[in-house]
Design an enzyme around this catalytic site. Structure first.
Site, PDB file in Angstrom:
ATOM      1  N   HIS A  88       0.784  -1.027   0.054  1.00  0.00           N
ATOM      2  CA  HIS A  88      -0.018   0.065   0.037  1.00  0.00           C
ATOM      3  C   HIS A  88       0.882   1.217   0.078  1.00  0.00           C
ATOM      4  O   HIS A  88       0.197   2.352  -0.145  1.00  0.00           O
ATOM      5  CB  HIS A  88      -1.036   0.295   1.185  1.00  0.00           C
ATOM      6  CG  HIS A  88      -0.230   0.390   2.451  1.00  0.00           C
ATOM      7  ND1 HIS A  88      -0.311  -0.750   3.635  1.00  0.00           N
ATOM      8  CD2 HIS A  88       0.056   1.541   3.144  1.00  0.00           C
ATOM      9  CE1 HIS A  88       0.469  -0.222   4.490  1.00  0.00           C
ATOM     10  NE2 HIS A  88       0.324   1.007   4.258  1.00  0.00           N
ATOM     11  N   ASP A 118       0.094  -7.687   1.674  1.00  0.00           N
ATOM     12  CA  ASP A 118       0.471  -6.323   1.675  1.00  0.00           C
ATOM     13  C   ASP A 118       2.144  -6.120   1.618  1.00  0.00           C
ATOM     14  O   ASP A 118       2.841  -5.373   2.360  1.00  0.00           O
ATOM     15  CB  ASP A 118       0.070  -5.569   2.798  1.00  0.00           C
ATOM     16  CG  ASP A 118       0.101  -4.065   2.718  1.00  0.00           C
ATOM     17  OD1 ASP A 118       0.192  -3.518   1.444  1.00  0.00           O
ATOM     18  OD2 ASP A 118      -0.357  -3.166   3.672  1.00  0.00           O
ATOM     19  N   SER A 191       4.811   2.486   7.901  1.00  0.00           N
ATOM     20  CA  SER A 191       4.331   1.253   6.848  1.00  0.00           C
ATOM     21  C   SER A 191       5.466   0.945   6.089  1.00  0.00           C
ATOM     22  O   SER A 191       6.233   1.789   5.491  1.00  0.00           O
ATOM     23  CB  SER A 191       3.215   1.810   5.932  1.00  0.00           C
ATOM     24  OG  SER A 191       1.944   1.860   6.986  1.00  0.00           O
ATOM     25  N   LEU A 246      -4.702 -26.408  -3.062  1.00  0.00           N
ATOM     26  CA  LEU A 246      -5.158 -27.741  -2.756  1.00  0.00           C
ATOM     27  C   LEU A 246      -6.341 -28.089  -3.345  1.00  0.00           C
ATOM     28  O   LEU A 246      -6.784 -29.339  -3.700  1.00  0.00           O
ATOM     29  CB  LEU A 246      -5.452 -28.250  -0.969  1.00  0.00           C
ATOM     30  CG  LEU A 246      -5.789 -29.433  -0.597  1.00  0.00           C
ATOM     31  CD1 LEU A 246      -4.645 -30.684  -1.074  1.00  0.00           C
ATOM     32  CD2 LEU A 246      -5.666 -29.630   0.954  1.00  0.00           C
ATOM     33  N   VAL A 248      -9.945 -27.367  -2.244  1.00  0.00           N
ATOM     34  CA  VAL A 248     -10.987 -28.055  -1.106  1.00  0.00           C
ATOM     35  C   VAL A 248     -11.461 -26.585  -0.398  1.00  0.00           C
ATOM     36  O   VAL A 248     -10.890 -25.612  -0.258  1.00  0.00           O
ATOM     37  CB  VAL A 248     -10.621 -28.797  -0.013  1.00  0.00           C
ATOM     38  CG1 VAL A 248     -10.363 -30.110  -0.664  1.00  0.00           C
ATOM     39  CG2 VAL A 248      -9.598 -28.164   0.788  1.00  0.00           C
ATOM     40  N   ILE A 250     -13.115 -25.789   3.339  1.00  0.00           N
ATOM     41  CA  ILE A 250     -12.889 -26.323   4.699  1.00  0.00           C
ATOM     42  C   ILE A 250     -13.604 -25.485   5.672  1.00  0.00           C
ATOM     43  O   ILE A 250     -13.864 -24.336   5.612  1.00  0.00           O
ATOM     44  CB  ILE A 250     -11.350 -26.441   4.844  1.00  0.00           C
ATOM     45  CG1 ILE A 250     -10.653 -25.095   4.751  1.00  0.00           C
ATOM     46  CG2 ILE A 250     -10.737 -27.584   4.079  1.00  0.00           C
ATOM     47  CD1 ILE A 250      -9.235 -25.184   5.030  1.00  0.00           C
TER      48      ILE A 250
END
Length: 465
Positions: A88, A118, A191, A246, A248, A250
């Protein structure tokens, strides 16, 4: 308790940088608009003020775009000029300038970014080697450990603040979040700056603060170095992230769900859906509980998501699951999350128009029209919940009209008779609840629904003619 942070600050400061970005931004419109002939038109034309003649009546004239500057922090991780900061800080920038501790400034180019964590990786070119710092092991950081934050708060430049690790494994909003919380003063401009341990190793990248007024109140968050370092390695090699996938959907396994399935596991990740992808190809199924991935125990869904993301795309990983009380080990060749295309198919259902009251729910067989209205494929199978007893267990568990029941105790249900059969089987096995797989707005979710202590009395039935 250290007597001073002066030696540490002197050691690492040459590798910390101030970042100034420049971008073109549209200016807000301003001033009133006057139609041609207005006594104010000549005045606005003479002085070039916005809102003069030529603008739509009643509308202000937009000002020309102008360049805007923003400030942030970063740190050098190699002598040849690779620099880590927050995404950012540099997002949307046309020009990026790096100011070093020595006062030298150099332009920087973006190597790659990862909005999910980020993180951004920059590169400068220098004729001489640049002082740099290395990543430490954020998993070894303990609550109470001393830390030092360096950066460019509020444009002050090369400012140091100290504190402790206040908490670990904080999650804010991202899928891969793993933040260290600290009370070291972090403000706007910090930051992208580093959070050091007492060895001078970077254990976090200062990213966010919790504050009612925009200033530091002692609750800051630094993305853990073990997450950042892996992202940086991929950005250096590929210019982008290549996370494992993977394939899936979950959710966490609750004690009630574990009891309903007769499992003796304390954690794990329950598979709620297996679309086309690596998991389906390897034989994983809806209702499997993943207990281990690539040799690492799975405690919850968050840990599994992070572990899979850390694995390289194309790698074959061993996945241990519990299925019908048995432990299975399957080899899954991971796909790449960034390019994954999810899809699912359902089997057609037989129609059954009648409604029935079961376990505090009113249910009916799902029709293609109902499925379309509820955000499911038209060929989806299951039972639609049309009503909920507000004082019943179903309401307490959060079930609501519009939910679609597709599986009970890991077996598909296409009729009310199927649902009652699964309930009877659970009671005969001495279980106190049944595990339901529902879909809400197209998203799958497992719910462990308690059974009453005794079976309900048989309902009166009308004779069949």
């Amino acid at each position: 308790m250290p007597g001073s942070f002066a030696d540490l600050a002197q050691q690492v400061s040459p590798a910390v940088v101030n970042i100034t970005t420049t971008s073109v931004v549209s200016q807000p419109t301003g001033g009133p608009a006057f139609p041609e002939g207005s006594p104010f038109a000549d005045l606005f034309r003479e002085f070039g003020l916005p809102g003069g003649p030529g603008a739509p009546e009643g509308m202000p004239t937009p000002r020309s775009p102008q360049r805007s500057n923003a400030l942030g922090s970063g740190f050098v991780i190699s002598a040849d000029g690779f620099i880590v900061t927050n995404n950012h800080v540099i997002e949307g920038a046309d020009q990026i300038e790096i100011e070093f501790y020595s006062g030298e400034t150099l332009p920087a180019e973006v190597v790659g970014t990862d909005p999910n964590t980020d993180v951004a990786l920059l590169k400068v070119t220098s004729e001489t080697p640049i002082p740099f710092v290395t990543f430490g092991d954020s998993d070894s950081a303990r609550v109470g450990d001393w830390v030092l934050a360096l950066g460019n708060p509020l444009g002050q430049g090369f400012s140091a603040s100290s504190g402790i690790v206040s908490a670990r494994n904080r999650e804010l909003s991202g899928t891969y979040d793993d933040y260290l919380q600290t009370d070291a003063a972090i403000n706007r401009g910090n930051s992208g700056g580093p959070l050091f341990n007492l060895k001078g190793e970077v254990i976090g990248v200062n990213t966010a603060i919790l504050s009612p007024n925009g200033g530091s109140i002692g609750i800051g968050f630094s993305m853990a170095s073990n997450v950042v370092s892996q992202v940086v390695e991929q950005l250096q090699e590929f210019g982008e992230t290549r996370r494992g996938w993977l394939g899936v959907m979950i959710q966490d396994v609750t004690p009630e769900m574990s009891e309903a399935m007769g499992l003796n596991v304390a954690g794990g990740a329950m598979i709620t859906d297996v679309p086309e992808g690596p998991a389906r190809d390897a034989g994983l199924q809806t209702g499997d509980v993943i207990t281990s991935f690539a040799g690492t125990e799975v405690e919850d869904t968050r840990g599994l998501v992070r572990r899979v993301a850390e694995a390289p795309a194309g790698e074959t990983a061993q996945v241990v699951v519990m299925r019908d009380g048995d432990e299975l080990t399957l080899d899954v060749t991971l796909g790449r999350r960034e390019t994954a295309q999810n899809g699912a198919s359902e089997s057609p259902a037989a129609a059954e128009p009648s409604e029935s009251d079961v376990l505090g729910m009113t249910v009916t067989v799902l029709t293609p029209e109902m499925a379309a209205e509820l955000g499911a494929p038209r060929d989806a199978t299951g039972l639609a919940i049309t009503g909920i007893d507000p004082e019943g267990a179903a309401a307490e568990k959060g079930l609501a009209p519009g939910d679609i029941i597709t599986d009970v105790n890991q077996q598909s249900v296409a009729s009310v008779a199927d649902l009652n059969a699964r309930i009877d089987e659970a009671r005969e096995a001495g279980r106190r609840s049944v595990l339901m797989l529902i879909r809400r707005g197209g998203e799958p979710l497992f719910v462990a629904l308690p059974l009453s202590e005794t079976a309900p009395a048989d309902e009166d039935t009308a004779p069949v003619e």
